[in-house]
Design a protein around this motif. Structure first.
Motif, PDB file in Angstrom:
ATOM      1  N   ALA A   3     -52.548  74.345 -54.853  1.00 12.77           N
ATOM      2  CA  ALA A   3     -53.144  74.486 -56.030  1.00 12.77           C
ATOM      3  C   ALA A   3     -51.828  74.459 -57.245  1.00 12.77           C
ATOM      4  CB  ALA A   3     -53.797  75.673 -56.272  1.00 12.77           C
ATOM      5  N   ASN A  18     -53.821  66.656 -53.170  1.00  9.57           N
ATOM      6  CA  ASN A  18     -55.063  67.377 -53.221  1.00  9.57           C
ATOM      7  C   ASN A  18     -56.117  66.446 -52.974  1.00  9.57           C
ATOM      8  OD1 ASN A  18     -53.863  69.837 -53.703  1.00  9.57           O
ATOM      9  ND2 ASN A  18     -54.320  69.957 -55.867  1.00  9.57           N
ATOM     10  N   PRO A 108     -56.412  74.704 -58.840  1.00  8.68           N
ATOM     11  CA  PRO A 108     -55.183  73.687 -58.989  1.00  8.68           C
ATOM     12  C   PRO A 108     -55.281  73.215 -60.336  1.00  8.68           C
ATOM     13  CG  PRO A 108     -57.122  72.531 -57.800  1.00  8.68           C
ATOM     14  CD  PRO A 108     -57.622  73.961 -57.752  1.00  8.68           C
TER      15      PRO A 108
END
Length: 141
Positions: A3, A18, A108
């Motif tokens: 994150a 991600n 994130p």
């Protein structure tokens, strides 16, 4: 932690990692949102994730008084610990554990590069220096 931007990756690389991993897309500030407002929104979301039984808990975010601790500080863990304890919730054994859960649940994002927990539970967060440099260049033009 994926994150937050690691020393090895840029925010763009982290965002791509991600996305490939099926992780949540990074949060970004709204067009007219100040950094303090954005960081407050991040901490509010982290609190919702760490303590879902509490509704509308104020993250109590402010600038750090001591720059070496970070840029922003979330002062809510002590109050959250007391509120959870009052509900009979024993998920966390200390304000520091609450602070760690909040830090671990930060969405994130493209602004914060680190979050650390003080012994009393406060969460200190640092913003990306590149972001500050970009802002300075924009103001100077």
């Amino acid at each position: 932690k994926v994150a937050l931007k690691s020393a090895k990756g840029s925010p763009a690389v982290t965002a791509l990692a991600n996305e490939v991993a099926g992780e949540e897309k990074p949060w970004s500030p709204a067009q007219d949102e100040s950094t303090l407002e954005f960081v407050t929104r991040l901490f509010a979301e982290a609190i919702k994730r760490a303590a879902p039984s509490l509704k509308d808990q104020d993250p109590v975010v402010q600038r750090c008084a001591i720059a070496s601790f970070g840029d922003f500080q979330c002062n809510a863990p002590m109050g959250i610990f007391k509120a959870l304890k009052g509900q009979g919730d024993t998920s966390y054994n200390s304000p520091r554990a609450v602070g760690a859960a909040i830090a671990d649940n930060l969405p994130p994002n493209s602004v914060l590069v680190s979050a650390s927990v003080a012994p009393a539970g406060f969460v200190n967060a640092k913003i990306d220096n590149a972001l500050l440099g970009d802002f300075c260049r924009e103001v100077a033009q």
